[in-house]
Design a protein around this motif. Sequence first.
Motif, mmCIF file in Angstrom:
data_model
loop_
_atom_site.group_PDB
_atom_site.id
_atom_site.type_symbol
_atom_site.label_atom_id
_atom_site.label_comp_id
_atom_site.label_asym_id
_atom_site.label_seq_id
_atom_site.Cartn_x
_atom_site.Cartn_y
_atom_site.Cartn_z
ATOM 1 N N ALA A 70 0.886 -1.068 0.088
ATOM 2 C CA ALA A 70 0.033 -0.053 0.080
ATOM 3 C C ALA A 70 0.859 1.121 -0.096
ATOM 4 O O ALA A 70 0.370 2.311 -0.139
ATOM 5 N N GLY A 71 2.099 1.041 0.401
ATOM 6 C CA GLY A 71 2.949 2.320 0.337
ATOM 7 C C GLY A 71 2.903 2.959 1.747
ATOM 8 O O GLY A 71 3.445 4.134 1.900
ATOM 9 N N LEU A 72 2.147 2.408 2.670
ATOM 10 C CA LEU A 72 2.248 2.956 3.878
ATOM 11 C C LEU A 72 3.477 2.643 5.076
ATOM 12 O O LEU A 72 3.395 3.220 6.054
ATOM 13 N N PRO B 44 2.215 5.869 -0.712
ATOM 14 C CA PRO B 44 0.884 5.449 -0.981
ATOM 15 C C PRO B 44 0.318 6.075 -2.233
ATOM 16 O O PRO B 44 0.899 7.293 -2.703
ATOM 17 N N SER B 45 -0.376 5.637 -3.123
ATOM 18 C CA SER B 45 -0.966 6.129 -4.219
ATOM 19 C C SER B 45 -2.321 5.553 -4.436
ATOM 20 O O SER B 45 -3.018 4.683 -3.856
ATOM 21 N N LEU B 46 -3.080 6.312 -5.203
ATOM 22 C CA LEU B 46 -4.618 6.174 -5.600
ATOM 23 C C LEU B 46 -4.485 4.845 -6.549
ATOM 24 O O LEU B 46 -5.584 4.226 -6.892
ATOM 25 N N ASP B 47 -3.449 4.694 -7.076
ATOM 26 C CA ASP B 47 -3.196 3.325 -7.984
ATOM 27 C C ASP B 47 -3.482 1.935 -7.217
ATOM 28 O O ASP B 47 -3.759 0.831 -7.575
ATOM 29 N N ARG B 48 -3.377 2.182 -5.683
ATOM 30 C CA ARG B 48 -3.347 0.973 -4.784
ATOM 31 C C ARG B 48 -4.578 1.277 -3.583
ATOM 32 O O ARG B 48 -4.084 2.024 -2.824
ATOM 33 N N VAL C 3 -6.896 0.363 -0.963
ATOM 34 C CA VAL C 3 -6.737 -0.410 0.269
ATOM 35 C C VAL C 3 -8.298 -0.509 1.188
ATOM 36 O O VAL C 3 -8.981 0.564 1.051
ATOM 37 N N ALA D 238 -11.440 12.233 -4.701
ATOM 38 C CA ALA D 238 -9.799 12.354 -4.706
ATOM 39 C C ALA D 238 -9.293 11.664 -5.984
ATOM 40 O O ALA D 238 -8.236 12.220 -6.564
#
Lengths: 277, 301
Positions: free
Chosen positions: B56-58, B76-80, B82, B105
């Motif tokens: 998730a990039g968190l 984090p990115s809107l591409d992933r 959660v 968003a």
Amino acid sequence: MGTLSLNQRAALLSVLMLVVGLLIWEAAIPAQKAAEELTEYERLTGAGSAKAGVPPPSQVFAKAWEQLSNPFYDAGPNDKGIGIQIGYSIYRVLTGYLLAALIAIPFGFLIGMSQVAYKAFNPFIQVLRPISPLAWMPLALFIIGDSEASAIFVIFICSIWPMLINTAFGVAGVREDWVNVARTHELGPIKTAFTVILPAAAPTILTGMRISIGIAWLVIVAAEMLVGGTGIGYYVWNEWNNLDLTSVVFSILMIGVVGMLLDAMFGLLQRRVTYAE
Amino acid sequence: MKPYLSVEKLTQRFPDGTGGELTVFENASFRVEKGEFVVILGHSGCGKSTIMNILAGLADPTSGVVIMDGQEVKGPSLDRGVVFQNYSLLPWLTTLKNVMFGVKARHPEWTKKQVEDHATKFLAMVGLEGDVIHRKPSQLSGGMRQRVSIARAFANHPKLLLLDEPFGALDALTRGTIQDELLNIWGQMEQTVFMITHDIDEAILLADRILLMTNGPKARVAESVEITIPRPRNRTEIVEHPNYYAIRNHLVQFLGKRSKELAGQPTEAGQTNAPETVRIDLTDPADDPEDKRPALKAVNS
């Protein structure tokens, strides 16, 4: 009786307590003799002249009626209507309070966002917070040099702490999950602050604002007694100097009513931003 | 062809509190193809949630990389998208507004009407319609909240959808209904999904492939089990399928015994560390074009 709701029964009990209380108060005050009932001796010694005493409720009601039917008259510096006096007090409270909010909320936000800032500022806040706001008065009078502005400063300094502490606490306590929601939706820091952190912390911030307005209203009475000139605090002290206890009792009641209204306003705001999890 | 999502030699170490280090997982590697539904199974403490947070990039791994669609995952990115176990809905917003929050968003240029229509459509896809969508999350049951969370995630069309034990907090009956809804919406969207679960039956029902992790510390992804049951699947019918119990037994054996035996085995130098592919297919070999395929075979990919 069984058909009355809980609220109705409570209201009935309140009215009953009020009536009984007023009756006891009224009965406890010895009536003053009218002039024609006085004996020669009493008249000669002046024992019959109007003595200052705690007024019975009937007199207070008469006073209230008189004052409230013409609240905004202005007959010179020592004789202004109750509306004008309260107006001055509210003006001072709101000015000092809004200035405090303008600084405390953004600043509390920043402190809440950073653990380092929170810990670094905490000792200062803990030392400054318990200082009685009136203790600032001499310093304020000396530095600012204006009694009006000093009163506002005292309000400012007393209402800043609860707002600052609650904002920082509320912001620091925003659930990690909600911040993660903002992060996974690529919200920038400003957007996150306004769309996630602010609404999440709003109930705690409003609690601080509500505590602050209560304290500000307590402090303004004392501050105006010191500063003088106008305002409800000055009015109480002035009527005491005039030995007009009826006006003193009346103004005490008015302080209570205004304080209650201010608190109710913030209570309403608080309910609007509160959410259930 | 390059894989859509490639996780290479991911390692995560935490300080263990006594001055040393705790290696949660070491050199965990796996791949996910576009449109695939991949489920990861493993015992608590093997770092599934940490892997999820890294994807998730968190969170950042101690070492290793995640490459998605040719780009390294950083932040984090809107591409992933959660879906968290505890729903993570914003309690001060209504159901509809929560989904709109995500859509806004993703598409800042859309009008309010477009955002609202899109959000309403996705709520309807998980069975939330009418008055319900104007309620606050606190007025919804746990199952309904998780549906909102799923709708919010799908409405954003992320390249990769991450589900972190989405049904963990729900009772078995509700869980079943929402699994069906998830399958339904996934079937319509061709969404790539990576999901954590503890539930073996749930994994078989939903997944194209199940990744099995050994126990921690020093956990790794040991096997990749293909689910050879055709779609569309249905919870009452898949149990009749000849492969169902064969696969299920394999999974139970792994989690019950082999996850422990394989735990903490040092990875040899030069090993690719890709999980071993396991394909279990008991259906008539005559149907299989590459006949004489053994019933159970393990292939090193």
